[in-house]
Design an enzyme around this catalytic site. Structure first.
Site, short mmCIF file in Angstrom:
data_model
loop_
_atom_site.label_atom_id
_atom_site.label_comp_id
_atom_site.label_asym_id
_atom_site.label_seq_id
_atom_site.Cartn_x
_atom_site.Cartn_y
_atom_site.Cartn_z
N ASP A 54 0.86 -1.19 0.00
CA ASP A 54 0.00 0.00 0.00
C ASP A 54 0.89 1.24 0.00
OD1 ASP A 54 -1.81 2.05 0.53
OD2 ASP A 54 -2.91 0.90 2.06
N LEU A 55 0.65 2.14 -0.93
CA LEU A 55 1.46 3.38 -1.00
C LEU A 55 1.33 4.20 0.28
CD1 LEU A 55 0.61 4.33 -4.68
CD2 LEU A 55 2.92 3.92 -3.81
N GLY A 76 -2.37 4.70 -7.44
CA GLY A 76 -3.26 5.60 -6.71
C GLY A 76 -4.68 5.52 -7.22
N SER A 114 -2.67 14.30 -14.19
CA SER A 114 -3.90 14.14 -14.98
C SER A 114 -4.36 15.46 -15.55
CB SER A 114 -5.00 13.56 -14.08
OG SER A 114 -6.25 13.60 -14.74
N TYR A 139 -9.99 14.54 -6.95
CA TYR A 139 -8.97 13.76 -7.67
C TYR A 139 -7.98 14.69 -8.36
CZ TYR A 139 -7.18 11.12 -11.71
OH TYR A 139 -6.36 10.57 -12.68
N LYS A 143 -3.85 15.47 -7.67
CA LYS A 143 -2.77 15.45 -8.67
C LYS A 143 -2.03 16.79 -8.68
CE LYS A 143 -3.44 11.28 -10.43
NZ LYS A 143 -2.41 10.23 -10.37
N SER A 168 -6.45 11.01 -22.01
CA SER A 168 -7.25 9.78 -21.92
C SER A 168 -6.47 8.69 -22.63
CB SER A 168 -8.60 9.97 -22.61
OG SER A 168 -9.26 11.11 -22.12
P1 NAI Z 1 -5.99 2.24 -12.59
O1 NAI Z 1 -7.02 2.63 -11.58
O2 NAI Z 1 -6.33 1.17 -13.56
O3 NAI Z 1 -4.64 1.82 -11.85
C1 NAI Z 1 -4.23 2.40 -10.64
C2 NAI Z 1 -3.54 1.32 -9.83
O4 NAI Z 1 -3.13 1.90 -8.59
C3 NAI Z 1 -4.45 0.13 -9.51
O5 NAI Z 1 -3.85 -1.08 -9.93
C4 NAI Z 1 -4.60 0.18 -7.99
O6 NAI Z 1 -4.65 -1.10 -7.37
C5 NAI Z 1 -3.35 0.94 -7.57
N1 NAI Z 1 -3.55 1.59 -6.28
C6 NAI Z 1 -4.61 2.34 -5.89
N2 NAI Z 1 -4.46 2.72 -4.61
C7 NAI Z 1 -3.27 2.21 -4.20
C8 NAI Z 1 -2.56 2.25 -2.97
N3 NAI Z 1 -3.06 2.90 -1.89
N4 NAI Z 1 -1.38 1.61 -2.89
C9 NAI Z 1 -0.88 0.94 -3.96
N5 NAI Z 1 -1.51 0.86 -5.15
C10 NAI Z 1 -2.70 1.49 -5.26
O7 NAI Z 1 -5.59 3.59 -13.36
P2 NAI Z 1 -4.87 3.75 -14.78
O8 NAI Z 1 -5.89 4.10 -15.79
O9 NAI Z 1 -3.96 2.63 -15.03
O10 NAI Z 1 -4.03 5.08 -14.52
C11 NAI Z 1 -2.70 5.01 -14.02
C12 NAI Z 1 -2.32 6.38 -13.49
O11 NAI Z 1 -2.43 7.33 -14.53
C13 NAI Z 1 -3.20 6.88 -12.35
O12 NAI Z 1 -2.39 7.58 -11.42
C14 NAI Z 1 -4.15 7.83 -13.02
O13 NAI Z 1 -4.58 8.84 -12.13
C15 NAI Z 1 -3.29 8.39 -14.14
N6 NAI Z 1 -4.08 8.80 -15.28
C16 NAI Z 1 -4.63 7.88 -16.13
C17 NAI Z 1 -5.35 8.29 -17.22
C18 NAI Z 1 -5.89 7.34 -18.22
O14 NAI Z 1 -6.42 7.79 -19.24
N7 NAI Z 1 -5.81 6.02 -18.02
C19 NAI Z 1 -5.61 9.72 -17.47
C20 NAI Z 1 -5.00 10.61 -16.50
C21 NAI Z 1 -4.26 10.14 -15.46
C1 15L Z 2 -8.21 10.46 -15.79
O1 15L Z 2 -7.52 11.12 -15.04
C2 15L Z 2 -8.62 9.07 -15.45
O2 15L Z 2 -7.61 8.39 -14.74
C3 15L Z 2 -9.03 8.26 -16.66
O3 15L Z 2 -9.71 7.09 -16.22
C4 15L Z 2 -9.91 9.08 -17.61
O4 15L Z 2 -11.11 9.38 -16.97
C5 15L Z 2 -9.18 10.34 -18.00
O5 15L Z 2 -8.75 11.08 -16.87
C6 15L Z 2 -10.01 11.28 -18.88
O6 15L Z 2 -10.09 12.47 -18.57
O7 15L Z 2 -10.53 10.82 -19.90
#
Ligand code: NAI
Ligand code: 15L
Length: 268
Positions: A54-55, A76, A114, A139, A143, A168
């Protein structure tokens, strides 16, 4: 060929959507890829080290950072959520990570920030890294905290960070808004690679997007990162328009860059 400037890299959030994408790709960037997440990471593959933690657990974070030269921090809460989990994962977690980097000697971080740091800018505005944050929820606010934390650790301790305001990042754009915000997985890897390998990174803010025709973000202040997107949402435009309704221009989700994040979530 990808230049390996780091022997051991840490990838947080490795069990998540983008974590799985980068788990495969980042092996080209290092000799050993250490993967961590709260969730199960499955079996370790060759060249991998796994840490389930856990972070928000400072001792566990200090241990996971030992021996790494750089960190790609994806872990996160990744969407709007109540304050409690955001505080623990995104704020306490980010603090623990930077403290661990300082004490363990990691010198560079790629922080998954983000577009929701600036979600309350309108879609008819073009913003750059100098525009003040306008978070669209707790959220996005968390960030923005991460970006400021990274600034402090650069100014005081010289730890370099790329704050990547990801738009995204999915296999393809899901709606009309994402035609502007889309970041392909290959461009995500190109961007992370550029952040890891550019000689002088400093504290940089860069918008994570592909080479989309419609854009609200100007990356001219991050040319030193050397990121050149090679994909574009443009080839999806006709299909996205065909399957999505005409937008209601009075809807805040259509007016603002953060889309639906500006009107949903626990702040209501
Ligand atoms: P996701 O929700 O699929 O992955 C986040 C991971 O963080 C999960 O595997 C979760 O178990 C882990 N996590 C959550 N709380 C935790 C904790 N307390 N300790 C340890 N691990 C923890 O999100 P995704 O889509 O993979 O995004 C990755 C990163 O990129 C995130 O920080 C997200 O905010 C950022 N992001 C993603 C975007 C996207 O389009 N996918 C857009 C903008 C930002
Ligand atoms: C984010 O920050 C989220 O992690 C991702 O799931 C999308 O919602 C993305 O922004 C978005 O703005 O499309």
């Amino acid at each position: 060929m990808t230049i390996k400037v780091h022997e051991r890299l840490l990838l947080t959030g490795a069990a998540g959507g983008l974590g799985k994408v980068l788990r495969e790709r980042l092996k080209a960037n290092c000799e050993v890829l250490r993967l961590t997440d709260l969730a199960d990471l499955g079996p370790a593959q060759p060249g991998e080290e796994l840490v389930q933690a856990d972070l928000a657990d400072a001792a566990a974070v200090h241990a996971m950072v030992e021996g790494v030269q750089a960190i790609v921090h994806l872990g996160g809460v990744s969407v709007e959520a109540p304050w409690g989990p955001i505080l623990q994962a995104n704020i306490v977690g980010a603090y623990n990570l930077y403290e661990a980097a300082r004490k363990q000697g990691a010198r560079r971080v790629v922080f998954a920030s983000s577009n929701h740091v600036t979600g309350f800018y309108r879609q008819d505005e073009t913003i750059n890294a100098s525009h003040p944050p306008r978070p669209d929820g707790l959220y996005g606010l968390s960030k923005a905290f991460g970006e400021d934390l990274a600034r402090l650790y650069f100014d005081r301790y010289g730890i370099e960070t790329a704050c990547v305001r990801i738009g995204s990042s999915f296999t393809e754009p899901k709606d009309r808004r994402m035609l502007a915000t889309w970041l392909s997985y290959d461009d995500l890897h190109r961007l992370v690679t550029a952040c890891l390998t550019t000689p002088v990174l400093g504290h940089s803010i860069i918008f994570g997007m592909s080479d989309n025709a419609v854009t609200w973000w100007d990356n001219s202040q991050a040319r030193h990162v050397g990121y050149r997107p090679q994909d574009s949402s443009d080839r999806f435009r006709d299909a996205v328009y065909a399957r999505t309704p005409q937008p209601d221009l009075g809807d805040p989700a259509v007016q603002y860059q953060g889309g639906a994040f500006v009107r949903t979530g626990p702040l209501e």
